[in-house]
Scaffold this motif. Structure first.
Motif, mmCIF file in Angstrom:
data_model
loop_
_atom_site.group_PDB
_atom_site.id
_atom_site.type_symbol
_atom_site.label_atom_id
_atom_site.label_comp_id
_atom_site.label_asym_id
_atom_site.label_seq_id
_atom_site.Cartn_x
_atom_site.Cartn_y
_atom_site.Cartn_z
ATOM 1 N N TRP A 1 0.812 -1.186 0.000
ATOM 2 C CA TRP A 1 0.000 0.000 0.000
ATOM 3 C C TRP A 1 0.856 1.249 0.000
ATOM 4 N N SER A 2 2.000 1.172 0.637
ATOM 5 C CA SER A 2 2.819 2.377 0.788
ATOM 6 C C SER A 2 3.407 2.856 -0.535
ATOM 7 N N LEU A 3 3.533 1.966 -1.503
ATOM 8 C CA LEU A 3 4.106 2.369 -2.791
ATOM 9 C C LEU A 3 3.212 3.343 -3.545
ATOM 10 N N TYR A 4 1.909 3.201 -3.426
ATOM 11 C CA TYR A 4 0.976 3.991 -4.229
ATOM 12 C C TYR A 4 0.104 4.935 -3.408
ATOM 13 N N PHE A 5 0.343 5.009 -2.098
ATOM 14 C CA PHE A 5 -0.521 5.819 -1.246
ATOM 15 C C PHE A 5 -0.552 7.286 -1.668
ATOM 16 N N THR A 6 0.603 7.910 -1.822
ATOM 17 C CA THR A 6 0.622 9.337 -2.167
ATOM 18 C C THR A 6 0.025 9.587 -3.551
ATOM 19 N N LYS A 7 0.225 8.654 -4.485
ATOM 20 C CA LYS A 7 -0.373 8.809 -5.813
ATOM 21 C C LYS A 7 -1.897 8.761 -5.732
ATOM 22 N N CYS A 8 -2.417 7.863 -4.920
ATOM 23 C CA CYS A 8 -3.870 7.755 -4.759
ATOM 24 C C CYS A 8 -4.446 9.020 -4.125
ATOM 25 N N VAL A 9 -3.741 9.573 -3.149
ATOM 26 C CA VAL A 9 -4.200 10.805 -2.506
ATOM 27 C C VAL A 9 -4.179 11.958 -3.499
ATOM 28 N N GLU A 10 -3.128 12.027 -4.307
ATOM 29 C CA GLU A 10 -3.027 13.107 -5.294
ATOM 30 C C GLU A 10 -4.148 13.034 -6.329
ATOM 31 N N LYS A 11 -4.559 11.833 -6.713
ATOM 32 C CA LYS A 11 -5.622 11.663 -7.702
ATOM 33 C C LYS A 11 -7.004 11.926 -7.132
ATOM 34 N N SER A 12 -7.151 11.830 -5.828
ATOM 35 C CA SER A 12 -8.460 11.973 -5.201
ATOM 36 C C SER A 12 -8.856 13.439 -5.060
ATOM 37 N N PRO A 13 -10.092 13.781 -5.433
ATOM 38 C CA PRO A 13 -10.551 15.155 -5.243
ATOM 39 C C PRO A 13 -10.921 15.445 -3.780
ATOM 40 N N ASN A 14 -11.037 14.391 -2.958
ATOM 41 C CA ASN A 14 -11.493 14.567 -1.582
ATOM 42 C C ASN A 14 -10.395 14.426 -0.540
ATOM 43 N N LEU A 15 -9.199 14.076 -0.958
ATOM 44 C CA LEU A 15 -8.109 13.873 -0.013
ATOM 45 C C LEU A 15 -6.961 14.820 -0.304
ATOM 46 N N ALA A 16 -6.232 15.164 0.740
ATOM 47 C CA ALA A 16 -5.047 16.008 0.583
ATOM 48 C C ALA A 16 -4.115 15.766 1.752
ATOM 49 N N LEU A 17 -2.843 15.883 1.519
ATOM 50 C CA LEU A 17 -1.835 15.780 2.565
ATOM 51 C C LEU A 17 -1.189 17.139 2.748
ATOM 52 N N PRO A 18 -0.949 17.542 3.991
ATOM 53 C CA PRO A 18 -0.237 18.800 4.205
ATOM 54 C C PRO A 18 1.160 18.733 3.590
ATOM 55 N N ASP A 19 1.683 19.882 3.176
ATOM 56 C CA ASP A 19 3.032 19.930 2.631
ATOM 57 C C ASP A 19 4.034 19.391 3.650
ATOM 58 N N ASN A 20 5.092 18.791 3.153
ATOM 59 C CA ASN A 20 6.167 18.234 3.978
ATOM 60 C C ASN A 20 5.710 17.114 4.903
ATOM 61 N N THR A 21 4.642 16.415 4.530
ATOM 62 C CA THR A 21 4.179 15.282 5.324
ATOM 63 C C THR A 21 5.065 14.077 5.043
ATOM 64 N N LEU A 22 5.548 13.457 6.102
ATOM 65 C CA LEU A 22 6.367 12.259 5.980
ATOM 66 C C LEU A 22 5.521 11.058 6.384
ATOM 67 N N ILE A 23 5.349 10.115 5.484
ATOM 68 C CA ILE A 23 4.598 8.908 5.772
ATOM 69 C C ILE A 23 5.589 7.759 5.876
ATOM 70 N N VAL A 24 5.561 7.094 7.018
ATOM 71 C CA VAL A 24 6.472 5.984 7.274
ATOM 72 C C VAL A 24 5.653 4.704 7.288
ATOM 73 N N ALA A 25 6.009 3.782 6.426
ATOM 74 C CA ALA A 25 5.280 2.511 6.346
ATOM 75 C C ALA A 25 5.700 1.601 7.490
ATOM 76 N N ALA A 26 4.735 0.884 8.045
ATOM 77 C CA ALA A 26 4.995 -0.102 9.091
ATOM 78 C C ALA A 26 3.991 -1.231 8.934
ATOM 79 N N VAL A 27 4.319 -2.367 9.527
ATOM 80 C CA VAL A 27 3.443 -3.538 9.471
ATOM 81 C C VAL A 27 3.055 -3.905 10.891
ATOM 82 N N ARG A 28 1.773 -4.192 11.085
ATOM 83 C CA ARG A 28 1.287 -4.563 12.410
ATOM 84 C C ARG A 28 1.994 -5.825 12.892
ATOM 85 N N LYS A 29 2.217 -5.918 14.189
ATOM 86 C CA LYS A 29 3.023 -7.007 14.749
ATOM 87 C C LYS A 29 2.467 -8.388 14.439
ATOM 88 N N PHE A 30 1.161 -8.535 14.488
ATOM 89 C CA PHE A 30 0.556 -9.838 14.238
ATOM 90 C C PHE A 30 0.886 -10.334 12.831
#
Length: 93
Positions: A1-30
């Protein structure tokens, strides 16, 4: 999911990320144990600064109690079912 997350947000008319937002991918322990060993150090919540010691599985831990009430909830109206589920959810927190 982390590979395409920012692209999906950019394409969406309803979503936006603040400038200089750092998204760090992680996987749940289970789920992390099912990944390859090199992924552990890269995606583990244990090594993510500020993550704390959480399992990241809160939704999964709620399913078992909900399974106990699901036979009863099936015969309820939508409004009553929502009220019962909300009540049980609040009790679990």
């Amino acid at each position: 999911w982390s590979l395409y997350f920012t692209k999906c947000v950019e394409k969406s008319p309803n979503l936006a990320l603040p400038d200089n937002t750092l998204i760090v991918a992680a996987v749940r322990k289970f789920h992390l144990s099912t990944y390859k060993l090199p992924c552990f150090a890269r995606y583990s919540l244990n090594f993510l600064l500020g993550a704390g010691q959480v399992d990241g599985e809160i939704l999964e831990t709620l399913w078992a109690p909900f399974n106990k009430i699901s036979p009863t909830a099936q015969s309820m109206s939508q409004a009553h079912c929502q009220e019962i589920l909300d009540d049980h959810m609040r009790s679990s927190n």
